[in-house]
Scaffold this active site. Structure first.
Site, PDB file in Angstrom:
ATOM      1  N   ASP A  39       0.840  -1.193   0.000  1.00 23.77           N
ATOM      2  CA  ASP A  39       0.000   0.000   0.000  1.00 23.77           C
ATOM      3  C   ASP A  39       0.876   1.245   0.000  1.00 23.77           C
ATOM      4  O   ASP A  39       1.965   1.252   0.585  1.00 23.77           O
ATOM      5  CB  ASP A  39      -0.919   0.011   1.231  1.00 23.77           C
ATOM      6  N   ASP A  65       3.812   1.796  -4.488  1.00 23.74           N
ATOM      7  CA  ASP A  65       3.186   2.750  -5.394  1.00 23.74           C
ATOM      8  C   ASP A  65       3.013   2.027  -6.720  1.00 23.74           C
ATOM      9  O   ASP A  65       3.992   1.802  -7.446  1.00 23.74           O
ATOM     10  CB  ASP A  65       4.062   3.989  -5.567  1.00 23.74           C
ATOM     11  N   VAL A  66       1.793   1.636  -7.032  1.00 18.89           N
ATOM     12  CA  VAL A  66       1.563   0.760  -8.181  1.00 18.89           C
ATOM     13  C   VAL A  66       1.900   1.421  -9.511  1.00 18.89           C
ATOM     14  O   VAL A  66       2.007   0.738 -10.538  1.00 18.89           O
ATOM     15  CB  VAL A  66       0.109   0.236  -8.213  1.00 18.89           C
ATOM     16  N   ASN A  92      -5.480  -4.970  -6.598  1.00 18.48           N
ATOM     17  CA  ASN A  92      -6.669  -4.314  -6.064  1.00 18.48           C
ATOM     18  C   ASN A  92      -6.600  -2.795  -6.079  1.00 18.48           C
ATOM     19  O   ASN A  92      -7.632  -2.136  -6.175  1.00 18.48           O
ATOM     20  CB  ASN A  92      -6.911  -4.794  -4.628  1.00 18.48           C
ATOM     21  N   TYR A 161     -13.433   6.389 -15.520  1.00 17.45           N
ATOM     22  CA  TYR A 161     -13.237   5.253 -14.622  1.00 17.45           C
ATOM     23  C   TYR A 161     -13.717   3.960 -15.284  1.00 17.45           C
ATOM     24  O   TYR A 161     -13.026   2.934 -15.244  1.00 17.45           O
ATOM     25  CB  TYR A 161     -13.996   5.491 -13.321  1.00 17.45           C
ATOM     26  N   LYS A 165     -11.546   0.476 -16.170  1.00 12.70           N
ATOM     27  CA  LYS A 165     -11.911  -0.851 -15.680  1.00 12.70           C
ATOM     28  C   LYS A 165     -12.211  -1.805 -16.833  1.00 12.70           C
ATOM     29  O   LYS A 165     -12.017  -3.023 -16.703  1.00 12.70           O
ATOM     30  CB  LYS A 165     -13.092  -0.742 -14.719  1.00 12.70           C
ATOM     31  N   VAL A 196     -19.928  -1.382  -3.460  1.00 14.41           N
ATOM     32  CA  VAL A 196     -19.791  -1.777  -2.061  1.00 14.41           C
ATOM     33  C   VAL A 196     -19.649  -0.496  -1.236  1.00 14.41           C
ATOM     34  O   VAL A 196     -19.006   0.463  -1.667  1.00 14.41           O
ATOM     35  CB  VAL A 196     -18.560  -2.686  -1.861  1.00 14.41           C
ATOM     36  N   THR A 198     -17.785   0.807   0.770  1.00 12.96           N
ATOM     37  CA  THR A 198     -16.482   1.177   1.300  1.00 12.96           C
ATOM     38  C   THR A 198     -16.344   2.693   1.197  1.00 12.96           C
ATOM     39  O   THR A 198     -17.237   3.391   0.689  1.00 12.96           O
ATOM     40  CB  THR A 198     -15.364   0.518   0.491  1.00 12.96           C
TER      41      THR A 198
END
Length: 267
Positions: A39, A65-66, A92, A161, A165, A196, A198
């Site tokens: 993360d 850091d992706v 994720n 977005y 995806k 969800v 979140t």
């Protein structure tokens, strides 16, 4: 060992410090896997890893850091060295920035492209390099990336977005084919989570209200529920259990697939 158990497996979860990533990390650990939390937020990442250890799991944290190739290389290397292998990658980490197309902000789009597409691609790259027969882990494995129901529906305010995806799905299918053709022994699949509640999911509801698309957050959430045949929002456990399934031997003949976990919303 049952087909849904992950005893002896070693996993890296990007964006694993909170939200859906944390839920998946906990589910992997319950199934028997050792888990490395990757993360960019060190505080939440370390806290999640500590909570997993307190529950009896083997877990660690690595700053990730992706968007950065070198960060992925270091994170995978630390996963292999600390956990003693690398069998499961959960791609994720993601970001969602809402906007009407007439107000599209190029910087916001670039950020989503870098995190949601480049980040997933780099994760697959370094998973392949580690898991293939000549890699430091060398025993094959499974990559599960998070796409979204947004890739399958025309929901207003999330065009960019949704595009990112959709790209996750394409990356998944090409990666699965390359892994198979080149003998890497890595299965590559993705999930299509529904909405969800979140932090990210709630923020999406707030954003579409601010964009004038719904009169209130409750109306926005109600609109999503109304599009969902099962009549409710998704729960973290719904997504986490599906990720465990795709990582397990129960999915041993599944690769290049996109599994909807959306209550039927995207059908």
């Amino acid at each position: 060992m049952g087909v849904y158990e992950l005893d002896g497996r070693k996993a890296l979860v990007s964006g694993g410090g909170q939200g859906l990533g944390e839920g998946i990390a906990r589910a992997l650990a319950r199934a028997g896997a050792a888990v490395m939390i990757g993360d960019i937020n060190t505080e939440t990442g370390k806290a999640t890893a500590a909570a997993l250890r307190d529950s009896g799991a083997t877990a660690g944290f690595v700053e990730l850091d992706v968007r950065e190739d070198s960060s992925w290389e270091a994170a995978v290397g630390q996963t292999v060295s600390e956990l003693g292998g690398f069998d499961i990658l959960i791609n994720n980490a993601g970001v969602e920035l809402s906007a009407l197309l007439v107000d599209l902000d190029p910087d916001d789009v670039r950020r989503m492209l870098e995190v949601n597409i480049l980040g997933v691609g780099l994760g697959i790259k370094h998973a392949f390099r580690a898991m293939r027969p000549d890699g430091p882990a060398g025993a094959g494995g499974a990559v599960i990336s998070m796409s979204s129901v947004a890739a399958t529906i025309a929901f207003p305010g999330i065009a960019a977005y949704s595009a990112t995806k959709s790209a996750v799905d394409r990356l998944t299918r090409v990666a699965a084919m390359e892994s198979g053709k080149l003998g890497y022994g890595v299965r590559v699949n993705c999930l299509y989570p529904g909405l969800v509640a979140t932090e990210m999911g709630v923020k999406l509801a707030q954003d579409v209200v601010e964009l004038g698309l719904f009169p209130s957050v409750d109306e926005a959430i109600g609109g999503v529920v109304g599009l969902t045949p099962l009549g409710r929002l998704g729960e973290v456990a719904d997504m986490a259990d599906a990720a465990v399934f795709l990582a397990s031997d129960a999915a041993r003949f599944i690769t290049g697939a996109a599994l909807p976990v959306d209550g039927g919303m995207g059908m």
